[in-house]
Design a protein around this motif. Sequence first.
Motif, short mmCIF file in Angstrom:
data_model
loop_
_atom_site.label_atom_id
_atom_site.label_comp_id
_atom_site.label_asym_id
_atom_site.label_seq_id
_atom_site.Cartn_x
_atom_site.Cartn_y
_atom_site.Cartn_z
N LYS A 190 34.82 63.88 35.89
CA LYS A 190 34.97 63.09 37.13
C LYS A 190 36.17 63.62 37.92
CE LYS A 190 33.26 58.68 35.23
NZ LYS A 190 33.65 57.31 34.85
N SER A 211 34.42 54.30 39.28
CA SER A 211 35.46 54.84 38.39
C SER A 211 35.79 56.30 38.67
CB SER A 211 34.98 54.69 36.94
OG SER A 211 33.81 55.48 36.75
N THR A 212 35.08 56.93 39.59
CA THR A 212 35.39 58.33 39.92
C THR A 212 36.34 58.42 41.11
OG1 THR A 212 33.20 58.96 39.11
CG2 THR A 212 34.36 60.59 40.44
N ASP A 251 32.68 59.39 48.04
CA ASP A 251 32.24 58.28 47.21
C ASP A 251 31.56 58.79 45.95
OD1 ASP A 251 30.49 55.17 48.15
OD2 ASP A 251 31.59 55.76 46.34
N GLY A 252 31.44 57.89 44.99
CA GLY A 252 30.72 58.23 43.76
C GLY A 252 29.24 57.97 43.93
N ASP A 274 25.45 56.91 41.32
CA ASP A 274 24.88 56.66 40.00
C ASP A 274 23.92 57.78 39.58
OD1 ASP A 274 26.11 54.07 39.48
OD2 ASP A 274 24.96 53.45 41.25
N GLY A 306 28.12 49.63 41.11
CA GLY A 306 29.28 48.73 41.22
C GLY A 306 29.07 47.61 42.22
N ALA A 307 27.85 47.47 42.70
CA ALA A 307 27.47 46.37 43.61
C ALA A 307 28.24 46.42 44.94
CB ALA A 307 27.70 45.01 42.95
N GLU A 329 29.47 50.66 51.32
CA GLU A 329 29.45 52.11 51.08
C GLU A 329 28.51 52.80 52.05
OE1 GLU A 329 28.30 52.20 47.00
OE2 GLU A 329 30.37 52.30 46.29
N LYS A 363 25.18 62.35 36.34
CA LYS A 363 24.52 61.87 37.57
C LYS A 363 23.67 62.96 38.22
CE LYS A 363 27.54 58.52 36.76
NZ LYS A 363 28.15 57.82 37.87
O1 DER Z 1 28.38 51.56 43.00
C1 DER Z 1 28.52 52.70 43.49
O2 DER Z 1 27.71 53.21 44.30
C2 DER Z 1 29.67 53.50 43.00
O3 DER Z 1 29.87 54.60 43.82
C3 DER Z 1 29.36 53.85 41.56
O4 DER Z 1 27.99 53.95 41.38
C4 DER Z 1 29.96 55.14 41.10
O5 DER Z 1 29.88 55.14 39.72
P1 DER Z 1 31.05 55.77 38.82
O6 DER Z 1 31.86 54.63 38.33
O7 DER Z 1 30.31 56.48 37.77
O8 DER Z 1 31.84 56.69 39.72
#
Ligand code: DER
Length: 236
Positions: A7, A32-33, A86-87, A89, A102-103, A108, A126
Amino acid sequence: PAIEASKRLAAYTAVDQHVRPEHKVIGIGSGSTVPYLVERIVQQGKAVNKGRVFVPTGFQSKELIVSSGLTLGDIDQYPTIDVTLDGADEVDRLLNCIKGGGACHLREKVLAEAAKTFILVADYRKNVEFLGTNFEPGVPIEVVPFAYAKVLKNLHDVIGSPKASLRMAVRKAGPVVTDNGNFVIDAPFDREHMIEPFKTMAKIKMLTGVVEVGLFCHLAQVAYFGNEDGSVTIKK
Ligand code: DER
């Protein structure tokens, strides 16, 4: 462990490539990334960050910006963002992605669309060919509480996700509640529905009561994945 290192690798590479001194309004995602993104941006130094504002995608993102000593920016004041990072899934071969683990996917997607450039960063889990390969819960869907049972029924009977379910909280009685005061439904789909995720996303979006769908299609320009062997995979 390998996943955290991957990450960090993805996030550092993305910041080094896409967060330049001329970028003044920066969108910061959730999950978390993204802390590794902020870590790397802070390392660019106080001088360059003094002239920047950072727009959050929710409570966690806002707290991350504030605790890192960076200046918060409000989307009302900065409706055009230079770059949002952004991260995700899951990210498929065409950069379509599932987001919302992450809801936080409503805000986002607002920041993804408001940005001139939208960059994804993730660990190797991912990086998939087709959505729905690794991410078990399926497509997150934010719904207004009034409509959740009706939308669940639509997903079960019409849209093709018989296992769709309301996301229940772990350390709170009842369902997860988003930063917008709504519920989240997780809707797993078979491969057939994820070949062209835009079509599936559009069908779900049209269900009255749906606020936003965790399928981001034709939005990201580049995705960075950290690998276990310390290399980085870049998808464009
Ligand atoms: O909820 C989201 O879209 C976040 O970006 C999340 O999905 C990212 O996940 P991660 O904790 O593996 O970075």
